[in-house]
Design a protein around this motif. Structure first.
Motif, PDB file in Angstrom:
ATOM      1  N   LEU A  31     -63.510 -69.343-133.706  1.00  0.00           N
ATOM      2  CA  LEU A  31     -63.739 -69.867-135.054  1.00  0.00           C
ATOM      3  C   LEU A  31     -62.506 -69.770-135.945  1.00  0.00           C
ATOM      4  O   LEU A  31     -62.116 -70.754-136.591  1.00  0.00           O
ATOM      5  N   THR A  32     -61.897 -68.597-135.999  1.00  0.00           N
ATOM      6  CA  THR A  32     -60.753 -68.413-136.905  1.00  0.00           C
ATOM      7  C   THR A  32     -59.552 -69.291-136.544  1.00  0.00           C
ATOM      8  O   THR A  32     -58.985 -69.947-137.432  1.00  0.00           O
ATOM      9  N   PRO A  33     -59.114 -69.366-135.271  1.00  0.00           N
ATOM     10  CA  PRO A  33     -57.985 -70.249-134.946  1.00  0.00           C
ATOM     11  C   PRO A  33     -58.266 -71.723-135.241  1.00  0.00           C
ATOM     12  O   PRO A  33     -57.361 -72.472-135.601  1.00  0.00           O
ATOM     13  N   ALA A  34     -59.539 -72.126-135.105  1.00  0.00           N
ATOM     14  CA  ALA A  34     -59.886 -73.529-135.366  1.00  0.00           C
ATOM     15  C   ALA A  34     -60.170 -73.798-136.834  1.00  0.00           C
ATOM     16  O   ALA A  34     -60.448 -74.933-137.211  1.00  0.00           O
ATOM     17  N   LYS A  35     -60.115 -72.749-137.674  1.00  0.00           N
ATOM     18  CA  LYS A  35     -60.428 -72.872-139.098  1.00  0.00           C
ATOM     19  C   LYS A  35     -61.830 -73.439-139.316  1.00  0.00           C
ATOM     20  O   LYS A  35     -62.060 -74.309-140.160  1.00  0.00           O
ATOM     21  N   VAL A  36     -62.765 -72.932-138.501  1.00  0.00           N
ATOM     22  CA  VAL A  36     -64.168 -73.300-138.621  1.00  0.00           C
ATOM     23  C   VAL A  36     -64.910 -72.132-139.239  1.00  0.00           C
ATOM     24  O   VAL A  36     -64.896 -71.026-138.709  1.00  0.00           O
ATOM     25  N   MET A  37     -65.548 -72.351-140.368  1.00  0.00           N
ATOM     26  CA  MET A  37     -66.216 -71.279-141.095  1.00  0.00           C
ATOM     27  C   MET A  37     -67.506 -70.873-140.412  1.00  0.00           C
ATOM     28  O   MET A  37     -68.115 -71.638-139.666  1.00  0.00           O
ATOM     29  N   GLY A  38     -67.900 -69.647-140.705  1.00  0.00           N
ATOM     30  CA  GLY A  38     -69.183 -69.141-140.253  1.00  0.00           C
ATOM     31  C   GLY A  38     -69.842 -68.391-141.392  1.00  0.00           C
ATOM     32  O   GLY A  38     -69.367 -68.409-142.523  1.00  0.00           O
ATOM     33  N   GLY A  40     -71.964 -64.867-143.127  1.00  0.00           N
ATOM     34  CA  GLY A  40     -71.881 -63.421-143.180  1.00  0.00           C
ATOM     35  C   GLY A  40     -70.547 -62.910-143.704  1.00  0.00           C
ATOM     36  O   GLY A  40     -69.661 -63.670-144.119  1.00  0.00           O
ATOM     37  N   ILE A  41     -70.392 -61.606-143.631  1.00  0.00           N
ATOM     38  CA  ILE A  41     -69.176 -60.946-144.114  1.00  0.00           C
ATOM     39  C   ILE A  41     -67.944 -61.343-143.300  1.00  0.00           C
ATOM     40  O   ILE A  41     -66.850 -61.456-143.870  1.00  0.00           O
ATOM     41  N   PRO A  42     -68.036 -61.590-141.980  1.00  0.00           N
ATOM     42  CA  PRO A  42     -66.848 -62.093-141.276  1.00  0.00           C
ATOM     43  C   PRO A  42     -66.341 -63.406-141.850  1.00  0.00           C
ATOM     44  O   PRO A  42     -65.132 -63.674-141.833  1.00  0.00           O
ATOM     45  N   GLY A  43     -67.259 -64.238-142.372  1.00  0.00           N
ATOM     46  CA  GLY A  43     -66.829 -65.471-143.028  1.00  0.00           C
ATOM     47  C   GLY A  43     -66.005 -65.183-144.263  1.00  0.00           C
ATOM     48  O   GLY A  43     -64.996 -65.850-144.530  1.00  0.00           O
ATOM     49  N   VAL A  44     -66.408 -64.177-145.045  1.00  0.00           N
ATOM     50  CA  VAL A  44     -65.619 -63.765-146.214  1.00  0.00           C
ATOM     51  C   VAL A  44     -64.260 -63.242-145.763  1.00  0.00           C
ATOM     52  O   VAL A  44     -63.222 -63.540-146.370  1.00  0.00           O
ATOM     53  N   TYR A  49     -58.409 -63.890-145.146  1.00  0.00           N
ATOM     54  CA  TYR A  49     -57.291 -63.967-144.197  1.00  0.00           C
ATOM     55  C   TYR A  49     -56.423 -65.196-144.457  1.00  0.00           C
ATOM     56  O   TYR A  49     -55.190 -65.101-144.547  1.00  0.00           O
ATOM     57  N   TYR A  50     -57.064 -66.361-144.611  1.00  0.00           N
ATOM     58  CA  TYR A  50     -56.291 -67.585-144.835  1.00  0.00           C
ATOM     59  C   TYR A  50     -55.798 -67.686-146.284  1.00  0.00           C
ATOM     60  O   TYR A  50     -54.742 -68.278-146.540  1.00  0.00           O
ATOM     61  N   ALA A  51     -56.543 -67.127-147.235  1.00  0.00           N
ATOM     62  CA  ALA A  51     -56.107 -67.171-148.631  1.00  0.00           C
ATOM     63  C   ALA A  51     -54.878 -66.306-148.869  1.00  0.00           C
ATOM     64  O   ALA A  51     -54.106 -66.560-149.797  1.00  0.00           O
ATOM     65  N   THR A  52     -54.671 -65.307-148.015  1.00  0.00           N
ATOM     66  CA  THR A  52     -53.516 -64.404-148.172  1.00  0.00           C
ATOM     67  C   THR A  52     -52.370 -64.735-147.220  1.00  0.00           C
ATOM     68  O   THR A  52     -51.445 -63.928-147.071  1.00  0.00           O
ATOM     69  N   GLY A  53     -52.433 -65.904-146.575  1.00  0.00           N
ATOM     70  CA  GLY A  53     -51.314 -66.326-145.749  1.00  0.00           C
ATOM     71  C   GLY A  53     -51.637 -66.704-144.331  1.00  0.00           C
ATOM     72  O   GLY A  53     -50.826 -67.323-143.642  1.00  0.00           O
ATOM     73  N   GLY A  54     -52.802 -66.356-143.835  1.00  0.00           N
ATOM     74  CA  GLY A  54     -53.185 -66.730-142.480  1.00  0.00           C
ATOM     75  C   GLY A  54     -52.276 -66.145-141.420  1.00  0.00           C
ATOM     76  O   GLY A  54     -51.952 -64.949-141.427  1.00  0.00           O
ATOM     77  N   GLU A  55     -51.812 -67.002-140.493  1.00  0.00           N
ATOM     78  CA  GLU A  55     -50.943 -66.549-139.405  1.00  0.00           C
ATOM     79  C   GLU A  55     -49.609 -66.003-139.912  1.00  0.00           C
ATOM     80  O   GLU A  55     -48.913 -65.284-139.184  1.00  0.00           O
ATOM     81  N   SER A  56     -49.251 -66.319-141.148  1.00  0.00           N
ATOM     82  CA  SER A  56     -47.967 -65.869-141.701  1.00  0.00           C
ATOM     83  C   SER A  56     -48.000 -64.441-142.233  1.00  0.00           C
ATOM     84  O   SER A  56     -46.997 -63.960-142.748  1.00  0.00           O
ATOM     85  N   GLY A  57     -49.143 -63.795-142.125  1.00  0.00           N
ATOM     86  CA  GLY A  57     -49.221 -62.416-142.604  1.00  0.00           C
ATOM     87  C   GLY A  57     -50.428 -62.127-143.452  1.00  0.00           C
ATOM     88  O   GLY A  57     -50.383 -61.228-144.312  1.00  0.00           O
ATOM     89  N   GLY A  58     -51.505 -62.880-143.250  1.00  0.00           N
ATOM     90  CA  GLY A  58     -52.716 -62.649-144.018  1.00  0.00           C
ATOM     91  C   GLY A  58     -53.400 -61.338-143.644  1.00  0.00           C
ATOM     92  O   GLY A  58     -53.134 -60.757-142.590  1.00  0.00           O
ATOM     93  N   ILE A  59     -54.269 -60.877-144.516  1.00  0.00           N
ATOM     94  CA  ILE A  59     -54.997 -59.628-144.263  1.00  0.00           C
ATOM     95  C   ILE A  59     -55.957 -59.838-143.100  1.00  0.00           C
ATOM     96  O   ILE A  59     -56.804 -60.748-143.143  1.00  0.00           O
ATOM     97  N   ILE A 171     -73.360 -70.090-149.892  1.00  0.00           N
ATOM     98  CA  ILE A 171     -72.264 -69.857-150.839  1.00  0.00           C
ATOM     99  C   ILE A 171     -70.962 -69.550-150.093  1.00  0.00           C
ATOM    100  O   ILE A 171     -69.894 -70.072-150.422  1.00  0.00           O
ATOM    101  N   ILE A 172     -71.045 -68.689-149.082  1.00  0.00           N
ATOM    102  CA  ILE A 172     -69.843 -68.298-148.330  1.00  0.00           C
ATOM    103  C   ILE A 172     -69.208 -69.511-147.660  1.00  0.00           C
ATOM    104  O   ILE A 172     -67.987 -69.723-147.746  1.00  0.00           O
ATOM    105  N   VAL A 173     -70.026 -70.313-146.966  1.00  0.00           N
ATOM    106  CA  VAL A 173     -69.488 -71.488-146.287  1.00  0.00           C
ATOM    107  C   VAL A 173     -68.968 -72.506-147.303  1.00  0.00           C
ATOM    108  O   VAL A 173     -67.915 -73.126-147.107  1.00  0.00           O
ATOM    109  N   GLY A 174     -69.681 -72.679-148.415  1.00  0.00           N
ATOM    110  CA  GLY A 174     -69.243 -73.622-149.440  1.00  0.00           C
ATOM    111  C   GLY A 174     -67.915 -73.239-150.061  1.00  0.00           C
ATOM    112  O   GLY A 174     -67.098 -74.114-150.407  1.00  0.00           O
ATOM    113  N   CYS A 175     -67.655 -71.935-150.183  1.00  0.00           N
ATOM    114  CA  CYS A 175     -66.388 -71.472-150.766  1.00  0.00           C
ATOM    115  C   CYS A 175     -65.181 -71.799-149.889  1.00  0.00           C
ATOM    116  O   CYS A 175     -64.034 -71.746-150.364  1.00  0.00           O
ATOM    117  N   SER A 176     -65.417 -72.131-148.626  1.00  0.00           N
ATOM    118  CA  SER A 176     -64.294 -72.457-147.739  1.00  0.00           C
ATOM    119  C   SER A 176     -63.557 -73.711-148.202  1.00  0.00           C
ATOM    120  O   SER A 176     -62.371 -73.890-147.890  1.00  0.00           O
TER     121      SER A 176
END
Length: 324
Positions: A31-38, A40-44, A49-59, A171-176
């Protein structure tokens, strides 16, 4: 705790761990490499992760998952009390660890999907997530997260837990959309949520599907004894008569889980290879050893019955078929 209970607890924790390995792998490798949301809390955690930089150094997702669940768990203890068992706490900690390790060491293109096929990633990732959660649930564990939010809301508002969890997922999926700026991410996210829910139901119901067996055999006594001793299932012996042969005989009625049918058939074949067996799926069996009957009968069911008019014949109750 007896040795048998200890083995049972160890088995449960191993099952929870296995389910969470599947769950974490689905998030970190599909899911995460394909940028496909899910959901629950892993979705948050994925959004962070992507909001803080993704593969470039995201949390990493594992750290976000651990921090958010720790806060929710603390709030849960304060607001609704210590209702969370050791298995739930273990599942949260173990899942956080797996997310951290897998996201660090599993390559993004390990399955060759990435963003090339988001629909396949949504279906495959959702199915694997659902399988992991189903295994975890079946062993008495829980991943916490939005479940805790639902219990907190349910304490103050008369809203079902399922509705609160569904609203959180929406809400979580919509925020993506605000992170990826792509409406297709939201759509595939809802596809993932649907697949997760379907897979959980399919897995949980698969182990609970029941069957009703009718067995006609002259060796009914040894067959009944073995079913009771080996499977701990009740057997009802019915008096019957073959209409063609006019012979009196006994019929065994056995209600069991679907995965026990093979064992019963083996027992019957060993005792009487010529026995007649009828196997019918049962949509619902309630009582000891099966599902609890949730509808409660009225204390006085005959209170509101209308009295028959004068001169009306009152039908007499007949004795039921005797069973042994």
């Amino acid at each position: 705790m007896t040795k048998k209970q200890l083995y049972g607890e160890i088995k449960n924790y191993i099952g929870i761990s296995l389910g969470l390995v599947f769950y974490s792998f689905a998030w970190t490798a599909i899911l995460t490499p394909a940028k496909v949301m899910g959901n629950g809390i892993p979705g948050v955690g994925m959004l962070i992760y992507y909001a803080t930089g993704g593969e470039s150094g995201g949390i990493p997702m594992g750290y976000s998952y651990m921090a958010i669940n720790a806060v929710l768990l603390l709030l849960g203890f304060i607001i609704i009390g210590p209702r969370f068992g050791a298995k739930t706490i273990y599942a949260m900690a173990f899942n956080s660890l797996m997310l951290i390790i897998m996201q660090k060491y599993i390559p993004n293109d390990v399955l060759g999907l990435a963003e090339s096929d988001k629909f396949l990633s949504a279906v495959l990732g959702g199915a694997l997530c659902g399988l992991g959660i189903g295994i975890c649930f079946s062993q008495g564990g829980s991943t916490g997260g939005t479940d805790i939010i639902a219990m907190i809301v349910n304490k103050y508002r008369n809203v079902s837990l399922g509705k609160v969890i569904m609203l959180c997922d929406i809400i979580i999926v919509g925020c993506s959309y605000f992170v990826f700026k792509d409406i297709s991410t939201v759509i595939y996210g809802y596809v993932t949520v649907g697949v997760v829910g379907y897979t959980i139901d399919a897995y949980m119901q698969g182990g609970r599907q029941s069957c009703q067996l009718m067995i006609i055999s002259k060796q009914y006594a040894p067959i009944s004894d073995r079913i009771v001793v080996e499977l701990h299932r009740g057997v009802t012996v019915l008096e019957a008569e073959g209409w063609y042969t006019k012979n009196r005989q006994r019929v065994l009625m056995v209600c069991c889980r679907r995965n026990e049918v093979t064992t019963i058939c083996r027992i019957v074949k060993e005792a009487d290879p010529g026995a007649f067996i009828s196997n019918a799926p049962a949509s619902g069996i309630y009582g000891e050893g099966f599902e609890n009957l949730k509808s409660v009968a009225k204390a006085n069911p005959g209170k509101n019955k209308k009295k028959p008019a004068a001169g009306t014949a009152v039908p007499q109750e007949t004795d039921p078929v005797r069973t042994t």
